[in-house]
Enzyme design. Structure first.
Site, PDB file in Angstrom:
ATOM      1  CG  ASN A  83      92.281 -43.433 -95.284  1.00 24.33           C
ATOM      2  OD1 ASN A  83      92.940 -42.504 -94.848  1.00 24.33           O
ATOM      3  ND2 ASN A  83      92.597 -44.690 -95.018  1.00 24.33           N
ATOM      4  CB  VAL A  90      84.719 -41.537 -98.190  1.00 27.46           C
ATOM      5  CG1 VAL A  90      85.419 -41.295 -96.859  1.00 27.46           C
ATOM      6  CG2 VAL A  90      84.840 -40.320 -99.093  1.00 27.46           C
ATOM      7  CB  CYS A  91      87.326 -46.616 -97.212  1.00 34.84           C
ATOM      8  SG  CYS A  91      87.386 -48.132 -96.255  1.00 34.84           S
ATOM      9  CB  ILE A  92      86.561 -42.863 -92.652  1.00 37.19           C
ATOM     10  CG1 ILE A  92      85.206 -42.227 -92.938  1.00 37.19           C
ATOM     11  CG2 ILE A  92      87.686 -42.181 -93.408  1.00 37.19           C
ATOM     12  CD1 ILE A  92      85.126 -40.753 -92.556  1.00 37.19           C
ATOM     13  CG  HIS A  96      83.704 -49.098 -92.229  1.00 40.99           C
ATOM     14  ND1 HIS A  96      84.965 -49.333 -91.738  1.00 40.99           N
ATOM     15  CD2 HIS A  96      83.883 -48.628 -93.491  1.00 40.99           C
ATOM     16  CE1 HIS A  96      85.857 -49.030 -92.663  1.00 40.99           C
ATOM     17  NE2 HIS A  96      85.217 -48.585 -93.741  1.00 40.99           N
TER      18      HIS A  96
END
Length: 168
Positions: A83, A90-92, A96
């Site tokens: 992730n 950071v992609c959580i 978003h």
């Protein structure tokens, strides 16, 4: 510094609260005392994970529209995780943009909400390290290793990042 803006006031308040609290697993402060919108973060690798013993640095960059829009978190330490994009972003879900997901993967309640604080963001990132979501990877190669060779190549790559993080 725009001390009159609501975002700056909120960030200053959260900085003071973080300095008073004793939350384990991370530390956070300003990169430069004159800029409330750019934070230096240290995440300590969660206990009983491959990340244990690691000291992972990151930058939290807040938009002027905070808390209505989420910050961007980018690891400056090398980290291998499904992730986290290869460039460190950071992609959580909670980082978003608010609203419905155009791909239908996340409902609006999983995404950024103005009630999130710096503390809830960092706790979510620690949770992400301990429990990766390989169903929605930002780093497809890491997710594939996580699924196919968890105790082999994935563990080896993560442990190499942990050792590197200890050299600060």
């Amino acid at each position: 510094m725009e001390t009159s803006s609501a975002a700056a006031l909120l960030l200053k308040k959260q900085l003071i609260e973080l300095q008073k609290s004793s939350t384990e697993g991370f530390s956070a402060g300003l990169v430069d005392d004159s800029d409330l919108f750019k934070w230096d973060v240290m995440i300590i690798g969660p206990y009983e994970t491959f990340y244990e013993g690691g000291y992972f640095r990151a930058i939290l960059q807040f938009p002027k529209e905070y808390p209505n829009r989420p910050p961007v978190m980018k690891f400056t330490s090398e980290i291998w995780h499904p992730n986290v994009e290869k460039n460190g972003v950071v992609c959580i879900s909670i980082l978003h943009e608010p609203g419905d997901d155009q791909y239908g993967y996340e409902d609006a309640g999983m995404r950024w909400l103005p009630i999130h604080t710096i503390e809830t963001i960092l706790i979510s990132v620690i949770s992400m390290l301990a429990d990766p979501n390989d169903e929605s990877p930002a780093n497809v190669e890491a997710a594939k290793q996580f699924r196919d060779d968890y105790n082999g190549e994935f563990k080896k790559r993560v442990r190499a990042c942990v050792r590197k993080s200890q050299e600060f």
